[in-house]
Motif scaffolding. Structure first.
Motif, short mmCIF file in Angstrom:
data_model
loop_
_atom_site.label_atom_id
_atom_site.label_comp_id
_atom_site.label_asym_id
_atom_site.label_seq_id
_atom_site.Cartn_x
_atom_site.Cartn_y
_atom_site.Cartn_z
N GLN A 1 86.46 78.05 59.71
CA GLN A 1 86.51 76.65 60.14
C GLN A 1 87.00 75.76 59.01
OE1 GLN A 1 82.95 75.34 62.16
NE2 GLN A 1 83.11 76.92 63.74
N ARG B 1 90.39 73.32 58.95
CA ARG B 1 90.45 71.92 58.48
C ARG B 1 91.50 71.76 57.40
NH1 ARG B 1 84.87 72.51 58.83
NH2 ARG B 1 84.68 72.80 56.57
N ILE C 1 85.01 77.34 66.88
CA ILE C 1 86.23 76.70 66.35
C ILE C 1 85.90 75.48 65.52
CG2 ILE C 1 88.53 75.73 66.77
CD1 ILE C 1 88.72 77.26 69.33
N PHE C 2 85.08 74.55 66.05
CA PHE C 2 84.72 73.34 65.31
C PHE C 2 83.40 72.82 65.86
CE2 PHE C 2 88.03 72.45 68.49
CZ PHE C 2 87.26 71.76 69.44
N SER C 3 82.75 71.96 65.10
CA SER C 3 81.50 71.35 65.55
C SER C 3 81.80 70.15 66.42
CB SER C 3 80.67 70.93 64.33
OG SER C 3 81.37 69.94 63.60
N ILE D 1 91.57 68.26 63.54
CA ILE D 1 90.35 68.74 64.19
C ILE D 1 89.87 67.71 65.20
CG2 ILE D 1 88.00 69.58 63.84
CD1 ILE D 1 90.25 71.34 62.64
N VAL E 1 88.89 81.76 64.95
CA VAL E 1 88.09 80.94 64.03
C VAL E 1 86.60 81.22 64.24
CG1 VAL E 1 87.55 78.59 63.29
CG2 VAL E 1 89.87 79.15 64.08
N ARG F 1 82.68 81.13 64.72
CA ARG F 1 81.63 80.36 64.06
C ARG F 1 81.70 80.45 62.54
NH1 ARG F 1 78.07 78.81 68.00
NH2 ARG F 1 77.75 80.20 69.80
#
Length: 498
Positions: free
Chosen positions: A461, A465, A494-496, A473, A454, A456
């Motif tokens: 991303q 989701r 991967i995720f924020s 997530i 995944v 950035r």
């Protein structure tokens, strides 16, 4: 010198680092982790997702961690910076091999673990995950954890992970992962999962992998390749469906008509002395694993005898009869065991396709609009849905007026649709198409994030989701907070955080 650490193969924009450290021993890493406010581990920087592009973190490069620590009858233990090609060369000396080799053999051991890498032969041998026997991982608090497969499993959807302050209770996410052979889509989740699988595919967000023990196989097979022109996609899919049943076929690569155009436009077909019949719609590259010690003369004799009455039942014989039954035997070119030069040329033809497309993206970025970037997907469906998926790809691109090429690992049902952009608007339309493809692939029982992870990438991303929902997530965030409450390791990958 520092510039090389500020971007990866995705050319993700804006890379910058607080500092760069290149440890020469794994013993240095716990202190580096403890002293860093934010840390991004990089290896060969072959990421296609921006996952190895720093955004202000301290960069820890594993390039000097290159020791082979142990080679046994069925395993090899290496430091994180050992390239896959070196692993294979080392094993070959003992007659062994590491089957789940990714396409890019310059990738480092730590990187292929971090992304649960896969490649052409995943169809036959699986992705990297099941081949990881043990890991040494430095957690966010600097604790050095050794994990051995089979020693610790989840119970009641909880994993108990040793750390500096005691044992950390880590929740196992409840989402259901797609049931396909390739999956690099966030954190692994299974009610009774092995602790080692928490780190495989976590893209450096849960710990710094310093050493890896891989399971290996022996004896090392002999390899032959077959370049097979096909007149239609339907014919190719039917042929692949039968080739998949042959146990000696390890991988089948796919190049569509636009890929073949790219080869001709760039002169790659002439450079590698390959020609395709005028009515070729797509080409397949078949990798065949033969018994150890099979010589070129043995293989040639098997091919010569393959169509004769009463011919011996051999792997090459069965494959040749199958090619003949599908009407493609006469146009097929083979690189037989021992003909290394020809095998390298056939592989180079396949690799010339992504190289040619990437060059076109680069030229468009330079000559048309600097905002233009690589716009591509990495998706997998069960093979029985492959034809349906290809129709969705073509219709989705055509309806948006896009030029595109599709290549990849047809034996897995995993290919890479790539936009060939003529404007920045093409990039935007391409991103829209990829989001649509992701929903359709999930509907077909596949995974929109198959091989590359995944990172950035905003597109990837968003696909993650779409696959698991915001609730999924959030479950991943809960895992990360348990092990990395200060969000130190690979933040934004991967995720924020929110």
């Amino acid at each position: 010198m520092a510039e090389k650490y500020l971007s990866d193969a995705a050319h993700f924009p804006g890379g910058h680092a607080a500092s760069i450290v290149v440890p020469r021993t794994t013993a240095e890493i716990p202190d580096i982790v403890r002293q860093s406010k934010a840390l991004l581990v990089v290896g060969a920087q072959s990421s296609l997702t921006g996952g190895a592009t720093p955004m202000g973190e301290t960069v820890l490069s594993t390039e000097k961690l290159t020791r082979i620590l142990d080679v046994g009858p069925s395993h090899i233990r290496v430091e994180a910076g050992v390239p896959v090609a070196v692993i294979q060369e080392t094993l070959a000396k003992t007659g062994a091999w590491f089957p789940p080799t990714p396409t890019f053999t310059g990738a480092f051991a730590g990187g292929i673990v971090a992304t649960n890498a896969a490649g052409a032969a995943t169809f036959r041998h699986g992705a990297v995950r099941p081949w990881v026997q043990a890991l040494t991982v430095v957690l966010a608090d600097g604790f050095e954890l050794t994990v051995t497969r089979g020693e610790t499993r989840a119970s009641g959807r909880r994993l108990r992970v040793p750390a500096s302050s005691g044992t950390i209770d880590v929740p196992v996410p409840s989402y259901r992962m797609p049931d396909v052979v390739k999956r690099s889509a966030g954190y692994h989740a299974d009610p009774e999962m092995d602790l080692i699988d928490l780190f495989v595919g976590s893209e450096g967000t849960l710990g710094v992998v310093t050493t890896v023990t891989f399971r290996t196989l022996s004896p090392l097979p002999t390899t032959a390749l077959a370049l097979v022109p096909c007149r239609s996609e339907a014919d190719a899919i039917a042929l692949v469906g039968e080739l998949r049943l042959e146990p000696h076929v390890a991988a089948i690569e796919h190049m569509d008509r636009r890929c073949l155009d790219v080869l001709r436009e760039d002169g790659a077909d002439r450079r590698h002395e390959v020609s395709f019949p005028p009515d070729t719609s797509l080409a397949l590259l078949v990798q065949i694993e033969l018994p150890p010690g099979t010589t070129e003369a043995d293989a040639f004799a098997q091919i010569e005898a393959s169509l004769a009455a009463g011919a011996a039942d051999t792997a090459l014989g069965r494959i040749c009869r199958l090619l003949h039954a599908h009407g493609v035997f006469d146009d097929t070119e083979m690189a037989l065991p021992g003909n290394v030069r020809r095998a390298e040329a056939l592989i180079a033809v396949r690799e010339s396709v992504p190289a040619g497309v990437n060059q076109r993206v680069g030229r468009a970025q330079h000559e048309i609009d600097p905002r233009i970037a690589k716009t591509a997907a990495d998706m997998i469906v069960p093979f029985e849905r492959f034809g349906e998926m290809m129709e969705i790809y073509r219709a989705g691109y055509a309806s948006r007026g896009l030029d595109y090429a599709i290549w990849g690992h047809i034996s897995d049902g995993n290919v890479h649709p790539n936009v060939i952009p003529r404007s920045y608007a093409d990039v935007e339309r391409g991103k829209d198409a990829i989001q649509f493809f992701g929903r359709e692939v999930a509907r077909l029982g596949g995974c929109p994030l198959a091989e590359h992870g995944v990172g950035r990438s905003a597109v990837k991303q968003a696909l993650l989701r779409e696959l698991y929902g915001e609730a999924g997530i959030d479950e991943m965030r809960a895992v990360k907070r348990a092990l990395d409450p200060s969000w130190k390791l690979a933040p934004g990958v991967i995720f924020s955080e929110r």
